[in-house]
Design an enzyme around this catalytic site. Structure first.
Site, PDB file in Angstrom:
ATOM      1  N   THR A 159      14.772  15.322 -44.380  1.00 15.10           N
ATOM      2  CA  THR A 159      14.895  14.468 -45.401  1.00 15.10           C
ATOM      3  C   THR A 159      16.287  13.571 -45.447  1.00 15.10           C
ATOM      4  O   THR A 159      16.169  12.467 -46.047  1.00 15.10           O
ATOM      5  CB  THR A 159      14.656  15.283 -46.767  1.00 15.10           C
ATOM      6  OG1 THR A 159      13.572  15.847 -46.830  1.00 15.10           O
ATOM      7  CG2 THR A 159      14.921  14.448 -48.090  1.00 15.10           C
ATOM      8  N   GLU A 165      18.238   3.871 -46.254  1.00 15.83           N
ATOM      9  CA  GLU A 165      19.668   2.901 -46.422  1.00 15.83           C
ATOM     10  C   GLU A 165      20.064   2.128 -45.221  1.00 15.83           C
ATOM     11  O   GLU A 165      20.233   0.705 -45.489  1.00 15.83           O
ATOM     12  CB  GLU A 165      20.471   4.003 -46.600  1.00 15.83           C
ATOM     13  CG  GLU A 165      20.662   4.676 -48.036  1.00 15.83           C
ATOM     14  CD  GLU A 165      22.007   5.093 -48.529  1.00 15.83           C
ATOM     15  OE1 GLU A 165      22.751   4.017 -48.927  1.00 15.83           O
ATOM     16  OE2 GLU A 165      22.418   5.933 -48.879  1.00 15.83           O
ATOM     17  N   HIS A 193       9.381  12.274 -49.648  1.00 23.69           N
ATOM     18  CA  HIS A 193       9.248  12.652 -48.564  1.00 23.69           C
ATOM     19  C   HIS A 193       7.992  13.499 -48.157  1.00 23.69           C
ATOM     20  O   HIS A 193       8.015  14.666 -48.625  1.00 23.69           O
ATOM     21  CB  HIS A 193      10.523  13.483 -47.783  1.00 23.69           C
ATOM     22  CG  HIS A 193      10.350  13.631 -46.269  1.00 23.69           C
ATOM     23  ND1 HIS A 193      11.407  14.223 -45.650  1.00 23.69           N
ATOM     24  CD2 HIS A 193       9.393  13.231 -45.262  1.00 23.69           C
ATOM     25  CE1 HIS A 193      11.403  14.234 -44.419  1.00 23.69           C
ATOM     26  NE2 HIS A 193       9.934  13.688 -44.363  1.00 23.69           N
TER      27      HIS A 193
END
Length: 128
Positions: free
Chosen positions: A33, A41, A67
């Site tokens: 994750t 990002e 996720h």
């Protein structure tokens, strides 16, 4: 010029280095994750980097990310981003992530436009 609709795409191969087991976010050899967060990002900041004024950058300030499916070593995870809103210095992105077999996550990411030198000086000033 920054305006809604700018899109980005980045991919990363799942290797032993970015698994949950290696990154400390779990015990399995699947895409971590934290690696999913980093990919989201990166995709967002890179999508708008060329449109920023000289000496400016962006910093992540908020992330809501799901996720939803595992990706094993040997596959590739791809993130697609879309800039959905520009509110002054605040940029809002929609992100969706998938591997070769289908969706693995998605969410919303916010970034703020900053002056790199001022931001770095502010961070350094914390040292005292």
């Amino acid at each position: 010029m920054l305006e809604a609709g700018i899109r980005g795409e980045q991919s990363v191969a799942v290797t032993a280095e970015n698994t949950a087991k290696t990154m400390g976010s779990g015990t399995l050899d699947v895409f971590a994750t934290p690696a999913l967060v980093a990919l989201a990002e990166k995709t967002c900041w890179m999508s708008v980097a060329a449109a920023l004024d000289e000496g400016c950058g962006t910093v992540g300030t908020r992330l809501e990310l799901e996720h939803s499916a595992p990706t094993p070593v040997g596959m590739t995870v791809t993130c697609e981003s879309e800039l959905t809103a520009v509110e002054g210095r605040k940029l809002v992105f929609k992100v969706s992530l998938h591997d070769e077999k289908g969706p693995v996550g998605g969410g919303v990411h916010e970034r703020f436009i900053i002056n790199n030198a001022k931001f770095a000086a502010k961070a350094e000033a914390k040292k005292g």
